[in-house]
Scaffold this motif. Sequence first.
Motif, PDB file in Angstrom:
ATOM      1  N   ALA A  67       1.213  -0.764   0.103  1.00 37.60           N
ATOM      2  CA  ALA A  67       0.227  -0.322  -0.008  1.00 37.60           C
ATOM      3  C   ALA A  67       0.859   1.210   0.152  1.00 37.60           C
ATOM      4  CB  ALA A  67      -1.337   0.036   1.549  1.00 37.60           C
ATOM      5  N   ARG A 127       1.802   2.429  -3.759  1.00 36.13           N
ATOM      6  CA  ARG A 127       0.585   2.836  -4.193  1.00 36.13           C
ATOM      7  C   ARG A 127       0.423   4.427  -3.676  1.00 36.13           C
ATOM      8  NH1 ARG A 127      -4.132  -1.267  -5.999  1.00 36.13           N
ATOM      9  NH2 ARG A 127      -3.029  -3.260  -5.673  1.00 36.13           N
ATOM     10  N   GLN A 131      -8.187   3.412  -8.032  1.00 32.82           N
ATOM     11  CA  GLN A 131      -7.577   2.858  -6.488  1.00 32.82           C
ATOM     12  C   GLN A 131      -8.698   3.286  -5.591  1.00 32.82           C
ATOM     13  OE1 GLN A 131      -4.605   1.709  -6.534  1.00 32.82           O
ATOM     14  NE2 GLN A 131      -5.119   1.216  -8.496  1.00 32.82           N
ATOM     15  N   HIS A 160      -9.725   0.579  -3.338  1.00 31.56           N
ATOM     16  CA  HIS A 160      -8.642   0.110  -2.720  1.00 31.56           C
ATOM     17  C   HIS A 160      -8.846  -0.747  -1.134  1.00 31.56           C
ATOM     18  CE1 HIS A 160      -4.364  -1.451  -1.367  1.00 31.56           C
ATOM     19  NE2 HIS A 160      -4.715  -1.911  -2.234  1.00 31.56           N
ATOM     20  N   SER A 161      -8.723  -1.501  -0.651  1.00 34.10           N
ATOM     21  CA  SER A 161      -9.306  -1.584   0.919  1.00 34.10           C
ATOM     22  C   SER A 161      -8.227  -1.188   1.797  1.00 34.10           C
ATOM     23  CB  SER A 161      -8.700  -2.745   1.135  1.00 34.10           C
ATOM     24  OG  SER A 161      -7.793  -3.725   1.001  1.00 34.10           O
ATOM     25  N   VAL A 166      -4.330   4.594   1.043  1.00 33.49           N
ATOM     26  CA  VAL A 166      -4.305   4.672  -0.692  1.00 33.49           C
ATOM     27  C   VAL A 166      -5.889   4.678  -1.381  1.00 33.49           C
ATOM     28  CG1 VAL A 166      -4.676   2.982  -3.192  1.00 33.49           C
ATOM     29  CG2 VAL A 166      -3.169   2.331  -1.129  1.00 33.49           C
TER      30      VAL A 166
END
Length: 677
Positions: free
Chosen positions: A362, A365, A389, A392-393, A397
């Motif tokens: 992460a 990113r 993105q 994203h989890s 991020v």
Amino acid sequence: MAIDAEELAPFDATGQLLKTFLVGNDIALVRVGYFRQLHANRGRLQRRQQLPKTAIVVGEQIMDLTFGKYATRLFAVSHAWLSTEHPDPSGAQLEELLLQVENLRCADESLVFYDFCSLYQIDKMHPEVAQLKPGENLRPGHPAGITPPQLKATRAATAGIDLLYASAMCEVVVLPTVHNIANLVGPVCTRNRLDYINRGWCRIEFCVAKFFGRIANTSVAKVRALLGQDHALHPEEFERRLVLGDIAFTSTADKQPALAIYRRFYAAASKPQMLAEIKAGRAREHQKAIESGLGALDWRVRRDFIAALGAKRIGEAAPSVCARLADPDCRVRIAAKAAIARLGPIANLTSQTAEKLASPDAEVRVDALRGLAKLGHTSLSQAAAVAEQLSHSDVFVVKAAKEALVNMGLAGTDAAATLLADRDAQTRDAARQVVAALGSVGEEAVAETLAARIASHVNGASADTLRELICALAASGPSAARHAAVVVRHLGHLDASVRCVTLETIIAMGPLGAEATAALLTHHDAEVRGQAVRALETIGHVGGAASYADAVARLLSDESWPVRRRAVHFLACLGEPELEAHALEIQRLFDEDPDEDVRREAAALLDDRPCLVEAAARQRQERIEAEARMEAEAAAAKELLADDFGLAELLAGLSGGGTADGGFGIAMSGSDLDFEL
């Protein structure tokens, strides 16, 4: 191939760009009535800061106006300053201006842009201003000066002043006479003797107004003479004459912003030649002109330059094309997005960015997302990858992606647009936050972009993509309803899921959706007409569909039986007063329609509303009586005509039996009196 009406429309046909420019830069428009009163009192033009509030229109007042020849007329004056200190110290130019507006039949409520009165100015006639040495400035708050916000607004207005002389909602009045002020009684002024067309601003304003066809006072001999000559010099020749002094600016500080305006005008005026040069592979030789073309006023010029650069894969132009991804016009942004996909430097950057954003780490990113800001305009090309993105989890991020998209401006909102209707709630919320960060500008831009993409979608192409676009538009906010006409076109789409989403979106748009749907009731395709009736029926009274009952009722005579049946079904949803107006037509369908399904639908409606039978009988009787009256009136008119015709024959006979000298000979029988006329 059909040509989009917007392709042929004049620049800024609605005046929206003009209004935004005037309000955003705090420009004042002066009432013609004030100028007339000032001249009657033998007054001198005052700078913007000294004008009474009743004399000008500013700010949100402008937004409430409707510009046009049959509404509030707006005039931009192109004139030479008669002196360095004041544009018109003698009042001769004001008199000339009023003569022109009289010839153009202007009302007192008409508005005028006159630079000295419309933009904030330094009072150069103040004694202390005249005593200033080069490089010196007035103290802050000096009555002859301007405040920092006023200076900022004036500079911004000056940098985009060509919009005033190009907008379709503005008429340009050219005042070419340089009046002699040698005998001026009053304050000492430095006379400027240079001809109108050799003044820097005058030449630029005239060239722009001529190119866009905005000059209004063409009846003036001097103006006609100027129009008959070509004053559009190549930018390099323009600069050469500036150096030689053949062309000059009253204020030397105006040189750079004026030259930028002139370059973008010239790039637009020479667009066909420039596009030919790009196609011939000579783009590098015209780099300055291409840069100017990409910043032209008209969105069509910017789009065409971008398309040409993309088609020839001019990699050197990548940063300039990427900058257009944040263009205020969505059609230019769409063209830029298509063009950058063909540019080598962008393809390499996209590959590198995708690799970093695909990292399982992460932090990698987040660093990649934050590092995009260092790339300048080129980073805008990565907006789509950044938007991915948002799902994203990792919360960090997502946060970095939102910040990056917000910093990208309209390029970022465009990338987030299709995610407004994403199945994942987190992604939807993140996308909405990106759009909301730009306020109403972001919301309107997203709706325009989605509508443009929907409009360009070909029926038969990917139904999934179209469905996502329509869903995203529905979720973009209140601005979506303005684009209802684009959505309703897909009521007859081949894919049932698209038709369903289209119907749901139109219903959500309310009255504007109903209005756009009603326009399809006269469509050449019977399937589309039927879908339009069905949509109006679903919209119901809440969406204002009942107001289109008469338009739907006309379809009771449609050549397509499914349309007739659907029209009957729509009318069944109306209240009795609205329905009874069409009772006779419904009865006719029950009695005479050749299709059994239509007759059955009409019968069901008549059974459900017994009052319709009585209304139909009453209307039939009224029609019979009306026809009888018309026949009686026609017979009476025929009889009267016959009487007139008999009289005409009698007169013709009398005229044929005249006397030798051409008079009438009339013998009065039963009387001793005979006479001749």
